[in-house]
Design a protein around this motif. Structure first.
Motif, PDB file in Angstrom:
ATOM      1  N   VAL A   5     -38.427 -15.932  -0.400  1.00 15.80           N
ATOM      2  CA  VAL A   5     -38.363 -17.351  -0.677  1.00 15.80           C
ATOM      3  C   VAL A   5     -38.571 -17.680  -2.036  1.00 15.80           C
ATOM      4  N   GLY A   6     -39.192 -16.884  -2.828  1.00 15.38           N
ATOM      5  CA  GLY A   6     -39.458 -17.158  -4.404  1.00 15.38           C
ATOM      6  C   GLY A   6     -38.201 -17.182  -5.190  1.00 15.38           C
ATOM      7  N   GLY A   7     -37.513 -16.092  -4.956  1.00 11.91           N
ATOM      8  CA  GLY A   7     -36.113 -16.042  -5.673  1.00 11.91           C
ATOM      9  C   GLY A   7     -35.170 -17.227  -5.083  1.00 11.91           C
ATOM     10  N   PHE A   8     -35.205 -17.647  -3.935  1.00  9.50           N
ATOM     11  CA  PHE A   8     -34.542 -18.761  -3.428  1.00  9.50           C
ATOM     12  C   PHE A   8     -34.815 -19.904  -4.339  1.00  9.50           C
ATOM     13  N   PHE A   9     -36.134 -20.361  -4.424  1.00  7.36           N
ATOM     14  CA  PHE A   9     -36.575 -21.596  -5.043  1.00  7.36           C
ATOM     15  C   PHE A   9     -36.393 -21.497  -6.603  1.00  7.36           C
ATOM     16  N   SER A  10     -36.582 -20.479  -7.089  1.00  9.75           N
ATOM     17  CA  SER A  10     -36.731 -20.303  -8.652  1.00  9.75           C
ATOM     18  C   SER A  10     -35.234 -20.282  -8.953  1.00  9.75           C
ATOM     19  N   ARG A  11     -34.464 -19.210  -8.638  1.00  7.17           N
ATOM     20  CA  ARG A  11     -33.074 -18.999  -9.088  1.00  7.17           C
ATOM     21  C   ARG A  11     -32.125 -19.837  -8.166  1.00  7.17           C
ATOM     22  N   GLY A  12     -32.216 -20.083  -7.124  1.00 12.81           N
ATOM     23  CA  GLY A  12     -31.245 -21.070  -6.130  1.00 12.81           C
ATOM     24  C   GLY A  12     -31.231 -22.504  -6.511  1.00 12.81           C
ATOM     25  N   LEU A  13     -32.648 -22.905  -6.263  1.00 10.52           N
ATOM     26  CA  LEU A  13     -32.902 -24.261  -6.595  1.00 10.52           C
ATOM     27  C   LEU A  13     -33.452 -24.874  -7.907  1.00 10.52           C
ATOM     28  N   LYS A  14     -33.671 -23.836  -8.635  1.00 10.00           N
ATOM     29  CA  LYS A  14     -34.204 -24.096 -10.016  1.00 10.00           C
ATOM     30  C   LYS A  14     -35.774 -24.654 -10.061  1.00 10.00           C
ATOM     31  N   LEU A  15     -36.399 -24.531  -9.042  1.00 11.58           N
ATOM     32  CA  LEU A  15     -37.697 -24.903  -8.808  1.00 11.58           C
ATOM     33  C   LEU A  15     -38.873 -23.809  -9.302  1.00 11.58           C
ATOM     34  N   ASP A  16     -38.799 -23.627 -10.388  1.00 13.92           N
ATOM     35  CA  ASP A  16     -39.833 -22.644 -10.904  1.00 13.92           C
ATOM     36  C   ASP A  16     -41.253 -22.785 -10.615  1.00 13.92           C
TER      37      ASP A  16
END
Length: 171
Positions: free
Chosen positions: A113-124
């Motif tokens: 989930v963290g990878g999806f938000f950070s890398r996928g959606l750019k929501l660090d």
């Protein structure tokens, strides 16, 4: 020998595995803290545009190269790479052993989930804290996976190309 740690994105568990393999992590038997995790080379730094690229992390203490690879959702990448490596070996174009080790079995839900938000959606702001939680949950398993990978490589010295799925790895 060439070690290639691979998973979906190639930037979280693979970077941790390379860090353990290269002894960048000082104590493989302790849970990493936030600073240690964020200082691991390439951790949460690659994007989907880096998929399919071999990322060189360094040379281990035995002189072996360590790479990581993000293969995205393609189930054909590893069989193709393995088969191509075997062809090169048969034609005497490849003189080094290659060890492909899958880190996906140790990826916890928080890291996905963290990878999806950070890398996928750019929501660090949302993704990075989840990645830290996930890395803390799985770092000891990754350390064990790396040691297991090295042991398998030693025990199967007659094989030029080894693909380790790690599906039976108990995370």
């Amino acid at each position: 020998m060439i070690y290639v740690y691979h998973d979906f994105g190639g930037t979280h568990t693979t970077s941790l595995a390379a860090a353990y393999h290269l002894n960048i992590v000082s104590n493989p038997e302790k849970v990493l803290d936030k600073k240690e995790i964020l200082n691991i080379p390439y951790f949460n730094k690659l994007s989907k545009h880096d998929a399919g690229k071999f990322i060189f992390h360094g040379i281990d203490q035995d002189g072996h190269s360590v790479y990581t690879l993000g293969k995205r959702s393609s189930k054909l990448v590893l069989p193709s790479l393995s088969h191509f490596s075997e062809i090169l070996t048969e034609r005497n174009q490849l003189n080094e052993r290659i060890i492909f080790s899958n880190t996906s079995p140790v990826v916890p839900f928080a890291m996905t989930v963290g990878g999806f938000f950070s890398r996928g959606l750019k929501l660090d702001a949302i993704g990075v804290p989840l990645l830290i939680i996930g890395a803390k949950q799985c770092c000891l398993h990754i350390s064990q996976l790396v040691e297991q990978t090295k042991e398998i490589a030693k025990k199967t010295a007659e094989q030029q190309v080894i693909t380790i799925d790690n599906h039976k790895f108990q995370a």
